[in-house]
Write a protein that holds these residues in place. Structure first.
Motif, PDB file in Angstrom:
ATOM      1  N   GLU A  92       0.819  -1.208   0.000  1.00 49.71           N
ATOM      2  CA  GLU A  92       0.000   0.000   0.000  1.00 49.71           C
ATOM      3  C   GLU A  92       0.854   1.261   0.000  1.00 49.71           C
ATOM      4  O   GLU A  92       0.510   2.263  -0.657  1.00 49.71           O
ATOM      5  N   ALA A  96       1.194   4.153  -2.892  1.00 46.49           N
ATOM      6  CA  ALA A  96       0.900   5.533  -2.495  1.00 46.49           C
ATOM      7  C   ALA A  96       2.050   6.490  -2.771  1.00 46.49           C
ATOM      8  O   ALA A  96       1.869   7.720  -2.696  1.00 46.49           O
ATOM      9  N   ALA A 110      -5.676   6.962   0.457  1.00 49.06           N
ATOM     10  CA  ALA A 110      -6.102   5.591   0.753  1.00 49.06           C
ATOM     11  C   ALA A 110      -7.091   5.074  -0.278  1.00 49.06           C
ATOM     12  O   ALA A 110      -6.984   3.926  -0.743  1.00 49.06           O
ATOM     13  N   SER A 111      -8.053   5.893  -0.665  1.00 46.40           N
ATOM     14  CA  SER A 111      -9.056   5.437  -1.640  1.00 46.40           C
ATOM     15  C   SER A 111      -8.435   5.235  -3.021  1.00 46.40           C
ATOM     16  O   SER A 111      -8.795   4.302  -3.742  1.00 46.40           O
ATOM     17  N   THR A 114      -6.483   1.919  -2.928  1.00 47.18           N
ATOM     18  CA  THR A 114      -7.418   0.794  -3.015  1.00 47.18           C
ATOM     19  C   THR A 114      -7.930   0.623  -4.438  1.00 47.18           C
ATOM     20  O   THR A 114      -7.988  -0.498  -4.969  1.00 47.18           O
TER      21      THR A 114
END
Length: 351
Positions: A92, A96, A110-111, A114
């Protein structure tokens, strides 16, 4: 966002690696740069990315001249052969990384991470480290990281070459799916693998010795190549010496009828040519046109038998699918083909 290279030339230490390259990739198009090692394809990609400054010519993205812009101001995503994942970061955080570098608000990162991981089927691996992933999974993470910044242009630098055959096939399917699901994303893909280029690309640019040889659809390059280099590099081909005699071409004792549209531009009567015959287009036995020869080698390659046949001192390769009892070495054979399967290309390569 489209890509345009306008007369781009690049030299390293006096060696020309790109020679006046003109190339246009339309918005939403998947274009493959195909060629042997040293042909200039990776340099072309890195020039688009901004890592290489051309000696001459200009680079345009979406109609904007970006030649003098640094990579981080071009808005492109890039995936390289080595994946370039940070080993100390979980998946992750790797995905990012580009978002944080762009200053995307924390509550949005975060979205976006994902979303990008779900695109490549890696949503359940967000908390793992790269060392805990297979090569194919690591490549999916690298693609996720490139997509997370929502680029208009995605640059792929031989991203599948380090994978084994099974994983390479899976990732080829994955890239094809992403192309279908992201129709506005323009993709420029460097590869030396013909199968990847023919499977994925809307158009293929064939480079050789720093120059663009041909640029067309995969089907056109395969079925109707315009140069001997493309004929031999895009798929396998038999290239047989021939000569134009009026409205006929003489090859290996045969006379093939030709019309002006069959001939390479500027071909004069009496000129030397080459006839391109794809191995799988040849059948055993008589057909519209028939060559006669002697089998010199036979091997079974799973789905096909591979024959090498001596025809008037020329080696002709034949691929036979489902043929139960092909003749062995020393056997006399007839090789049949249709006139439409014989493509004429110039006898010599362009300088």
């Amino acid at each position: 966002m489209g890509i345009r290279l306008d007369g781009v030339s690049v030299s390293y230490g006096g060696t020309t690696v790109l020679d006046s390259l003109d190339l246009t990739v339309e918005p939403g198009e998947f274009t493959a740069l195909l060629g042997p090692s040293g042909s200039g394809k990776t340099t072309a990609l890195r020039t688009v990315a901004g890592f290489v400054r051309p000696d001459s010519g200009r680079v345009y993205l979406g109609g904007r001249d970006v030649t003098d812009l640094p990579p981080y101001d071009r808005g492109v995503g890039m995936v390289v052969q080595s994946y370039a994942l940070f080993p100390h970061m979980r998946v992750e955080r790797n995905v990012a990384f580009g978002l944080r570098a762009q200053g995307v608000p924390r509550n949005e990162v975060a979205s976006r991470v994902t979303e990008a991981l779900e695109m490549t089927g890696m949503g359940s691996y967000a908390r793992r480290y790269p060392r805990e992933l297979s090569g194919g999974q690591q490549q999916r993470v690298a693609i996720s990281r490139a997509l997370a910044i929502r680029p208009k242009v995605l640059l792929l630098d031989e991203p599948l070459s380090a994978l084994d055959a099974r994983l390479r096939a899976e990732m080829t399917d994955e890239l094809a799916r992403l192309h279908r699901e992201l129709p506005d994303l323009t993709v420029l893909h460097v590869t030396h693998d013909q199968g990847e280029a023919l499977t994925l690309a809307d158009r293929v640019a064939v480079l050789d010795r720093a120059r663009l040889r041909e640029y067309d659809t995969p089907r056109a390059l395969y079925d109707r190549p315009r140069t001997a280099f493309t004929a031999g590099f895009v798929g396998s081909a038999n290239l047989l010496p021939a000569r134009l005699e009026g409205d006929r071409v003489r090859v290996c004792g045969l006379e093939l009828p030709v019309s002006p549209e069959d001939l390479p531009a500027g071909t004069a009567d009496g000129a030397g040519l080459q006839v391109c015959l794809r191995p799988h287009r040849i059948v055993l036995g008589p057909a519209e046109h028939t060559l006669r020869g002697t089998v010199t080698d036979l091997s079974w390659r799973g789905s096909v038998h591979h024959l090498t046949v001596d025809v008037d001192g020329r080696s002709v390769t034949v691929e036979l699918a489902g043929h139960r009892t092909p003749p062995g070495p020393g056997g006399a054979v007839e090789l049949g083909f249709d006139r439409d399967d014989a493509v004429l290309v110039p006898a010599g390569e362009e300088p």
